[in-house]
Design a protein around this motif. Structure first.
Motif, short mmCIF file in Angstrom:
data_model
loop_
_atom_site.label_atom_id
_atom_site.label_comp_id
_atom_site.label_asym_id
_atom_site.label_seq_id
_atom_site.Cartn_x
_atom_site.Cartn_y
_atom_site.Cartn_z
N ALA A 1 1.12 -1.35 -0.37
CA ALA A 1 0.14 0.01 0.05
C ALA A 1 1.37 0.90 0.13
CB ALA A 1 -1.04 0.40 1.56
N ALA A 2 0.37 2.60 -0.17
CA ALA A 2 0.57 3.94 -0.36
C ALA A 2 1.23 3.76 1.22
CB ALA A 2 0.75 4.75 -1.52
N PHE A 3 2.15 4.81 1.71
CA PHE A 3 1.75 5.54 2.92
C PHE A 3 0.72 6.25 2.73
CE2 PHE A 3 6.34 4.91 2.64
CZ PHE A 3 6.28 4.05 3.72
N GLY A 4 -0.40 6.08 3.62
CA GLY A 4 -1.52 6.67 4.15
C GLY A 4 -2.97 6.46 3.76
N GLU A 5 -2.85 4.87 3.56
CA GLU A 5 -3.83 3.91 2.92
C GLU A 5 -3.84 2.62 4.49
OE1 GLU A 5 -2.88 2.20 -0.79
OE2 GLU A 5 -3.44 3.82 -1.91
N ARG A 6 -4.91 1.90 4.39
CA ARG A 6 -5.13 1.20 4.60
C ARG A 6 -5.29 -0.05 4.87
NH1 ARG A 6 -9.90 3.00 8.52
NH2 ARG A 6 -10.80 0.82 8.13
N ARG A 7 -4.64 -0.90 5.25
CA ARG A 7 -4.70 -2.89 4.95
C ARG A 7 -5.45 -3.40 6.31
NH1 ARG A 7 -3.71 -2.26 -0.26
NH2 ARG A 7 -2.02 -2.73 -0.97
N SER A 8 -5.71 -4.29 5.84
CA SER A 8 -6.53 -5.26 6.69
C SER A 8 -5.47 -6.69 6.49
CB SER A 8 -8.17 -5.89 6.28
OG SER A 8 -8.41 -6.82 5.26
N VAL A 9 -5.83 -6.95 7.99
CA VAL A 9 -5.02 -8.46 8.04
C VAL A 9 -5.67 -9.23 8.45
CG1 VAL A 9 -2.68 -7.67 8.09
CG2 VAL A 9 -4.46 -7.59 9.68
N PRO A 10 -5.27 -10.84 8.13
CA PRO A 10 -6.70 -11.89 9.36
C PRO A 10 -6.74 -11.86 10.37
CG PRO A 10 -4.80 -12.86 8.19
CD PRO A 10 -5.00 -11.44 7.88
#
Length: 178
Positions: A51-60
């Protein structure tokens, strides 16, 4: 006779069309199933491209991780290790799952231009590292931590990897320039 031949031809064409429709539908890929939590969060899962900095990511497990844009800082004289420049981030971890998340083994690592970057602890400026997180993150709660890594004096490509404790396949990667 012409009517019988025409009916046979139409029947053959319909049968062929029916077989083609059946064979094409069985060869098509299964639809992607989106869970309600993923649809509500509208956050790309971990394991995809960084992801680009400033974005969000989900993990299990229902964790959603966001990393701020990098901020260039000059570490204080009391910072360890000593560095002329560091790149700082604010990391927000939100527990959108149904169970508590233990943060005691939460790990953050970074590379600058492909080289491992050392974490800079500079409590004078508020960069205490991932050890500054609360020990448990309850469902529906969020935690913020500020962290810095040593960096060359010139702008570089930076990659940040976040690995929450006990989350299988749960790394979240972020990348950009700093």
């Amino acid at each position: 006779m012409k009517t019988v031949a025409m009916a046979a031809a139409v029947g053959a064409a319909l049968a062929c069309f029916g077989l083609a429709a059946c064979s094409s539908s069985s060869a098509s890929p299964q639809p992607t199933v989106i869970t309600q939590a993923a649809a509500e969060a509208d956050v790309p899962p971990a394991g995809t491209s960084p992801a680009a900095f400033g974005e969000r990511r989900s993990v299990p497990g229902g964790l959603v991780i966001e990393v701020s844009e990098p901020k260039s800082i000059t570490p204080s004289d009391t910072a360890y290790p000593a560095s002329k420049r560091a790149v700082a981030f604010e990391i927000t971890v939100t527990n959108e799952g149904n169970e508590e998340f233990r943060t005691d083994r939460f790990q953050v690592s970074a590379t600058t231009d492909g080289h491992t970057a050392r974490q800079v602890v500079d409590s004078t400026q508020g960069y205490a590292g991932s050890g500054d997180m609360p020990p448990v993150l309850a469902p529906g709660k969020a935690a913020h931590v500020t962290i810095a890594f040593a960096a060359p004096t010139e702008p570089v490509a930076v990659e940040l990897r976040i690995e929450p404790a006990d989350v299988s396949g749960g790394t979240a990667d972020f990348a950009g320039q700093a």
